[in-house]
Design a protein around this motif. Structure first.
Motif, PDB file in Angstrom:
ATOM      1  N   GLN A  39     -18.648 -26.483  -9.204  1.00  0.00           N
ATOM      2  CA  GLN A  39     -19.179 -27.312 -10.299  1.00  0.00           C
ATOM      3  C   GLN A  39     -20.466 -28.021  -9.856  1.00  0.00           C
ATOM      4  N   PHE A  40     -21.180 -28.535 -10.828  1.00  0.00           N
ATOM      5  CA  PHE A  40     -22.443 -29.186 -10.498  1.00  0.00           C
ATOM      6  C   PHE A  40     -22.542 -30.567 -11.140  1.00  0.00           C
ATOM      7  N   ALA A  41     -23.457 -31.368 -10.562  1.00  0.00           N
ATOM      8  CA  ALA A  41     -23.766 -32.695 -11.108  1.00  0.00           C
ATOM      9  C   ALA A  41     -25.187 -32.665 -11.655  1.00  0.00           C
ATOM     10  N   GLU A  50     -34.170 -35.562 -13.957  1.00  0.00           N
ATOM     11  CA  GLU A  50     -32.783 -35.207 -13.656  1.00  0.00           C
ATOM     12  C   GLU A  50     -32.664 -33.687 -13.499  1.00  0.00           C
ATOM     13  N   ILE A  51     -31.931 -33.221 -12.487  1.00  0.00           N
ATOM     14  CA  ILE A  51     -31.750 -31.772 -12.297  1.00  0.00           C
ATOM     15  C   ILE A  51     -30.289 -31.452 -11.958  1.00  0.00           C
ATOM     16  N   PRO A  52     -29.876 -30.207 -12.273  1.00  0.00           N
ATOM     17  CA  PRO A  52     -28.531 -29.791 -11.873  1.00  0.00           C
ATOM     18  C   PRO A  52     -28.485 -29.448 -10.384  1.00  0.00           C
ATOM     19  N   HIS A  66     -24.342 -33.202  -1.585  1.00  0.00           N
ATOM     20  CA  HIS A  66     -25.212 -32.233  -2.256  1.00  0.00           C
ATOM     21  C   HIS A  66     -26.299 -31.781  -1.289  1.00  0.00           C
ATOM     22  N   THR A  67     -26.732 -30.551  -1.442  1.00  0.00           N
ATOM     23  CA  THR A  67     -27.826 -30.027  -0.619  1.00  0.00           C
ATOM     24  C   THR A  67     -28.938 -29.602  -1.563  1.00  0.00           C
ATOM     25  N   VAL A  68     -30.117 -30.164  -1.369  1.00  0.00           N
ATOM     26  CA  VAL A  68     -31.213 -29.962  -2.326  1.00  0.00           C
ATOM     27  C   VAL A  68     -32.406 -29.339  -1.621  1.00  0.00           C
ATOM     28  N   ARG A  69     -32.951 -28.324  -2.270  1.00  0.00           N
ATOM     29  CA  ARG A  69     -34.185 -27.713  -1.752  1.00  0.00           C
ATOM     30  C   ARG A  69     -35.354 -28.202  -2.590  1.00  0.00           C
ATOM     31  N   ALA A  70     -36.405 -28.670  -1.922  1.00  0.00           N
ATOM     32  CA  ALA A  70     -37.567 -29.224  -2.629  1.00  0.00           C
ATOM     33  C   ALA A  70     -38.429 -28.102  -3.172  1.00  0.00           C
ATOM     34  N   VAL A  71     -38.386 -27.926  -4.499  1.00  0.00           N
ATOM     35  CA  VAL A  71     -39.229 -26.888  -5.118  1.00  0.00           C
ATOM     36  C   VAL A  71     -40.184 -27.469  -6.154  1.00  0.00           C
ATOM     37  N   GLY A  72     -39.899 -28.677  -6.661  1.00  0.00           N
ATOM     38  CA  GLY A  72     -40.740 -29.273  -7.708  1.00  0.00           C
ATOM     39  C   GLY A  72     -40.556 -30.775  -7.713  1.00  0.00           C
ATOM     40  N   ALA A  73     -41.012 -31.403  -8.822  1.00  0.00           N
ATOM     41  CA  ALA A  73     -41.109 -32.866  -8.842  1.00  0.00           C
ATOM     42  C   ALA A  73     -39.772 -33.552  -8.551  1.00  0.00           C
ATOM     43  N   VAL A  74     -38.721 -33.162  -9.268  1.00  0.00           N
ATOM     44  CA  VAL A  74     -37.465 -33.910  -9.136  1.00  0.00           C
ATOM     45  C   VAL A  74     -36.774 -33.607  -7.805  1.00  0.00           C
ATOM     46  N   GLY A 251     -20.481 -21.506 -17.664  1.00  0.00           N
ATOM     47  CA  GLY A 251     -20.846 -21.158 -16.300  1.00  0.00           C
ATOM     48  C   GLY A 251     -20.905 -22.453 -15.522  1.00  0.00           C
ATOM     49  N   PRO A 252     -21.548 -22.532 -14.367  1.00  0.00           N
ATOM     50  CA  PRO A 252     -22.359 -21.464 -13.794  1.00  0.00           C
ATOM     51  C   PRO A 252     -21.553 -20.292 -13.238  1.00  0.00           C
ATOM     52  N   VAL A 253     -20.245 -20.509 -12.941  1.00  0.00           N
ATOM     53  CA  VAL A 253     -19.482 -19.409 -12.356  1.00  0.00           C
ATOM     54  C   VAL A 253     -18.936 -18.526 -13.476  1.00  0.00           C
TER      55      VAL A 253
HETATM   56  C1  LIG Z   1     -25.876 -24.915 -12.039  1.00  0.00           C
HETATM   57  C2  LIG Z   1     -27.028 -25.122 -11.102  1.00  0.00           C
HETATM   58  C3  LIG Z   1     -26.767 -25.525  -9.803  1.00  0.00           C
HETATM   59  C4  LIG Z   1     -27.821 -25.733  -8.915  1.00  0.00           C
HETATM   60  N1  LIG Z   1     -27.538 -26.135  -7.640  1.00  0.00           N
HETATM   61  C5  LIG Z   1     -28.552 -26.398  -6.790  1.00  0.00           C
HETATM   62  C6  LIG Z   1     -28.280 -26.874  -5.476  1.00  0.00           C
HETATM   63  O1  LIG Z   1     -27.131 -27.040  -5.062  1.00  0.00           O
HETATM   64  N2  LIG Z   1     -29.336 -27.139  -4.681  1.00  0.00           N
HETATM   65  C7  LIG Z   1     -30.634 -26.966  -5.097  1.00  0.00           C
HETATM   66  O2  LIG Z   1     -31.557 -27.234  -4.323  1.00  0.00           O
HETATM   67  N3  LIG Z   1     -30.911 -26.490  -6.313  1.00  0.00           N
HETATM   68  C8  LIG Z   1     -29.909 -26.228  -7.174  1.00  0.00           C
HETATM   69  N4  LIG Z   1     -30.188 -25.785  -8.438  1.00  0.00           N
HETATM   70  C9  LIG Z   1     -31.600 -25.556  -8.787  1.00  0.00           C
HETATM   71  C10 LIG Z   1     -32.261 -26.860  -9.147  1.00  0.00           C
HETATM   72  O3  LIG Z   1     -31.641 -27.389 -10.297  1.00  0.00           O
HETATM   73  C11 LIG Z   1     -33.753 -26.590  -9.415  1.00  0.00           C
HETATM   74  O4  LIG Z   1     -34.381 -26.273  -8.206  1.00  0.00           O
HETATM   75  C12 LIG Z   1     -34.411 -27.803 -10.025  1.00  0.00           C
HETATM   76  O5  LIG Z   1     -33.991 -27.890 -11.362  1.00  0.00           O
HETATM   77  C13 LIG Z   1     -35.909 -27.735  -9.959  1.00  0.00           C
HETATM   78  O6  LIG Z   1     -36.420 -28.888 -10.593  1.00  0.00           O
HETATM   79  P1  LIG Z   1     -37.758 -29.587 -10.083  1.00  0.00           P
HETATM   80  O7  LIG Z   1     -38.134 -30.646 -11.067  1.00  0.00           O
HETATM   81  O8  LIG Z   1     -37.619 -30.031  -8.669  1.00  0.00           O
HETATM   82  O9  LIG Z   1     -38.790 -28.411 -10.098  1.00  0.00           O
HETATM   83  P2  LIG Z   1     -39.566 -27.799 -11.345  1.00  0.00           P
HETATM   84  O10 LIG Z   1     -40.836 -28.542 -11.507  1.00  0.00           O
HETATM   85  O11 LIG Z   1     -38.645 -27.671 -12.522  1.00  0.00           O
HETATM   86  O12 LIG Z   1     -39.870 -26.373 -10.751  1.00  0.00           O
HETATM   87  C14 LIG Z   1     -40.740 -26.214  -9.620  1.00  0.00           C
HETATM   88  C15 LIG Z   1     -40.828 -24.767  -9.234  1.00  0.00           C
HETATM   89  O13 LIG Z   1     -39.551 -24.311  -8.797  1.00  0.00           O
HETATM   90  C16 LIG Z   1     -39.135 -23.228  -9.591  1.00  0.00           C
HETATM   91  N5  LIG Z   1     -37.720 -23.406  -9.874  1.00  0.00           N
HETATM   92  C17 LIG Z   1     -37.156 -24.248 -10.767  1.00  0.00           C
HETATM   93  N6  LIG Z   1     -35.837 -24.095 -10.773  1.00  0.00           N
HETATM   94  C18 LIG Z   1     -35.561 -23.149  -9.865  1.00  0.00           C
HETATM   95  C19 LIG Z   1     -34.374 -22.532  -9.414  1.00  0.00           C
HETATM   96  N7  LIG Z   1     -33.207 -22.822  -9.950  1.00  0.00           N
HETATM   97  N8  LIG Z   1     -34.484 -21.600  -8.450  1.00  0.00           N
HETATM   98  C20 LIG Z   1     -35.666 -21.250  -7.925  1.00  0.00           C
HETATM   99  N9  LIG Z   1     -36.823 -21.777  -8.319  1.00  0.00           N
HETATM  100  C21 LIG Z   1     -36.772 -22.713  -9.271  1.00  0.00           C
HETATM  101  C22 LIG Z   1     -39.923 -23.313 -10.863  1.00  0.00           C
HETATM  102  O14 LIG Z   1     -40.080 -22.036 -11.457  1.00  0.00           O
HETATM  103  C23 LIG Z   1     -41.231 -23.856 -10.379  1.00  0.00           C
HETATM  104  O15 LIG Z   1     -42.048 -22.840  -9.854  1.00  0.00           O
HETATM  105  C24 LIG Z   1     -29.160 -25.542  -9.342  1.00  0.00           C
HETATM  106  C25 LIG Z   1     -29.419 -25.125 -10.641  1.00  0.00           C
HETATM  107  C26 LIG Z   1     -28.367 -24.925 -11.517  1.00  0.00           C
HETATM  108  C27 LIG Z   1     -28.653 -24.489 -12.906  1.00  0.00           C
END
Ligand SMILES: Cc1cc2nc3c(=O)[nH]c(=O)nc-3n(C[C@H](O)[C@H](O)[C@H](O)COP(=O)(O)OP(=O)(O)OC[C@H]3O[C@@H](n4cnc5c(N)ncnc54)[C@H](O)[C@@H]3O)c2cc1C
Ligand code: FES
Lengths: 268, 136
Positions: A39-41, A50-52, A66-74, A251-253
């Motif tokens: 499950q997710f928060a 806010e992000i899942p 929780h383990t978070v990978r930095a990919v974007g703003a949140v 989902g997600p599962v």
């Molecule tokens: C059910 C569920 C569970 C999740 N669990 C985790 C978790 O345990 N740990 C974790 O780190 N992340 C998890 N994620 C992904 C996480 O929610 C996203 O990385 C996050 O929403 C990105 O938001 P942001 O504002 O940081 O980046 P944004 O600004 O929204 O995106 C930045 C960049 O990252 C890319 N991106 C966005 N979302 C994803 C993604 N899901 N995968 C790959 N690239 C993405 C975008 O295309 C963009 O290029 C989960 C997602 C879902 C739906």
């Protein structure tokens, strides 16, 4: 299930890799309900968004990991939080891994990249009650050796088999090189008596599920965790739609028998 | 075809063949891991893939110019069946049905490796947008 964010305090923070952080959160007031693995928060970085994010450690009391990978703003804002900082938590949301289905069967737990995080609580649960399950195989893929998550825990995981492989080795990497599907034939499982749990990039999930089915695992015995953009997480906004499914609720599962025809349909 | 197989074993860290060498044999790995590498000027040998139990090691013997495209080095002790390529090719000419079956099997292996390579080209696990500073 909590629909408004409840305040939690960061009580521990560990840098897993250069861009991934694990947090332990304690409730600063009323806690949310207990999560199940898979499950997710919805984690709220105050003032940013806010992000899942899935649970990355089996639930222990009111504490959340929780383990978070930095990919974007949140996610970047969350990764920047230090001990003592506050986050908002809504949840638990979504369907959990169906661990009961694996009772008495062999398990294949296969994760790619950050996809290993949602699988770790499942591994914790199985290792806590090994007598209830068959053989545990944990296979993981990562981009480079430096991107591998939970390295210290790997030796204790696979009973009898755990292995990691990377796409791009460093010069000093002595392990496997290649996609995660190449590890499948070394795993020890009886295809007709196996439940597989998959999480990672969707292309990896499809390729791995196809390989398992080719080897005789039933599609309904392959559970996959799927991601779509989420907003409300309560089945109202439609952002997370995949065909007839709302992934925040259905989902997600999802079983691969259900997911497969939907994953091959291109989004509009 | 198994009549043509010989048992072979290699200790860890053995060079089995070198890029550019004559591809006159191939192996089916019974246990162990082999790294396939390519020489990169200024960097030395870069591993592009590892293969293991049940895998075919070497297919350059099938088509001209019959030279190894990559080098191969054992990562662990390896036990394998070794085949003499000219003898196998001669058998395929003599027994076309067996030849077709063998070529189909090798093509399947090449197809699997091509698909895996294409998947890796997609860089699925992707670099994050930033690097260290983005997280901290
Ligand atoms: C059910 C569920 C569970 C999740 N669990 C985790 C978790 O345990 N740990 C974790 O780190 N992340 C998890 N994620 C992904 C996480 O929610 C996203 O990385 C996050 O929403 C990105 O938001 P942001 O504002 O940081 O980046 P944004 O600004 O929204 O995106 C930045 C960049 O990252 C890319 N991106 C966005 N979302 C994803 C993604 N899901 N995968 C790959 N690239 C993405 C975008 O295309 C963009 O290029 C989960 C997602 C879902 C739906
Ligand atoms: S996130 Fe709103 S319906 Fe799923």
């Amino acid at each position: 299930m909590s629909l408004i964010p409840r305040p939690y305090r960061v009580v521990d923070r560990r840098e897993e890799t250069h861009d991934t952080v694990t947090f332990v959160l304690d409730p600063a007031g009323e806690p949310v309900d207990v999560f199940a693995p898979g499950q997710f928060a919805m984690l709220y970085a105050f003032g940013v968004g806010e992000i899942p994010v899935s649970l990355s450690r089996a639930p222990g009391g009111r504490r959340l990991t929780h383990t978070v990978r930095a990919v974007g703003a949140v996610s970047r804002a969350l990764c920047g939080l230090t001990a003592g900082a506050f986050v908002g938590v809504r949840g638990p949301f979504g369907t959990p891994w169906d661990i009961e289905a694996a009772r008495g069967r062999d398990l294949l737990v296969i994760g790619g990249g950050i996809g290993l995080a949602p699988l770790r609580p499942l591994i914790d649960t199985v290792l806590a009650q090994p007598y209830r399950f068959g053989r545990l195989n944990v296979l993981a893929g990562a981009r480079t050796p430096d991107d591998l998550l939970f390295k210290d825990e790997f030796p204790a995981w696979g009973k009898p088999f755990s292995a990691v492989t990377v796409d791009r080795p460093s010069d000093d990497w002595g392990g496997r090189v290649g996609v995660v599907t190449t590890l499948v034939h070394e795993a020890r499982f009886r295809p007709g008596r196996t439940i597989a749990f998959l999480c990672g990039p969707e292309v990896m999930i499809r390729a791995t599920a196809r390989e398992l089915i080719r080897r005789g695992v039933r599609p309904s015995h392959v559970q996959v965790s799927l991601e779509r953009t989420m907003r409300c997480a309560t089945g109202h906004c439609g952002h997370c739609q995949l065909g007839p499914l709302l992934l925040c609720r259905d989902g997600p599962v999802v079983g691969y028998d259900l997911a497969e025809p939907l994953l091959t349909v291109r989004e509009l | 075809m198994m009549d043509l197989a010989r048992d072979a074993s290699f200790p860890a860290a053995t060079r089995i063949f070198e890029e550019g060498g004559e591809a006159d044999r191939f192996w089916i790995i019974r246990s162990g891991t082999v790294a396939l590498d390519v020489h990169v000027p200024g960097r030395g040998r870069a591993v592009v893939e590892t293969i293991g139990t049940g895998d075919l090691l070497g297919w350059s013997w099938l088509c001209p110019p019959r030279q190894w495209h990559l080098g191969a080095e054992t990562r662990t002790p390896v036990v394998a069946w070794e085949f003499d390529a000219p003898a196998v090719r001669a058998l395929c000419v003599e027994r076309p049905a067996l030849g077709l079956a063998l070529v189909t099997l090798v093509a399947e292996t090449i197809g699997d490796r091509l698909r895996a390579t294409r998947t890796r080209l997609l860089d699925l696990y992707g670099p994050s947008t930033g690097g260290p500073a983005s997280c901290l």
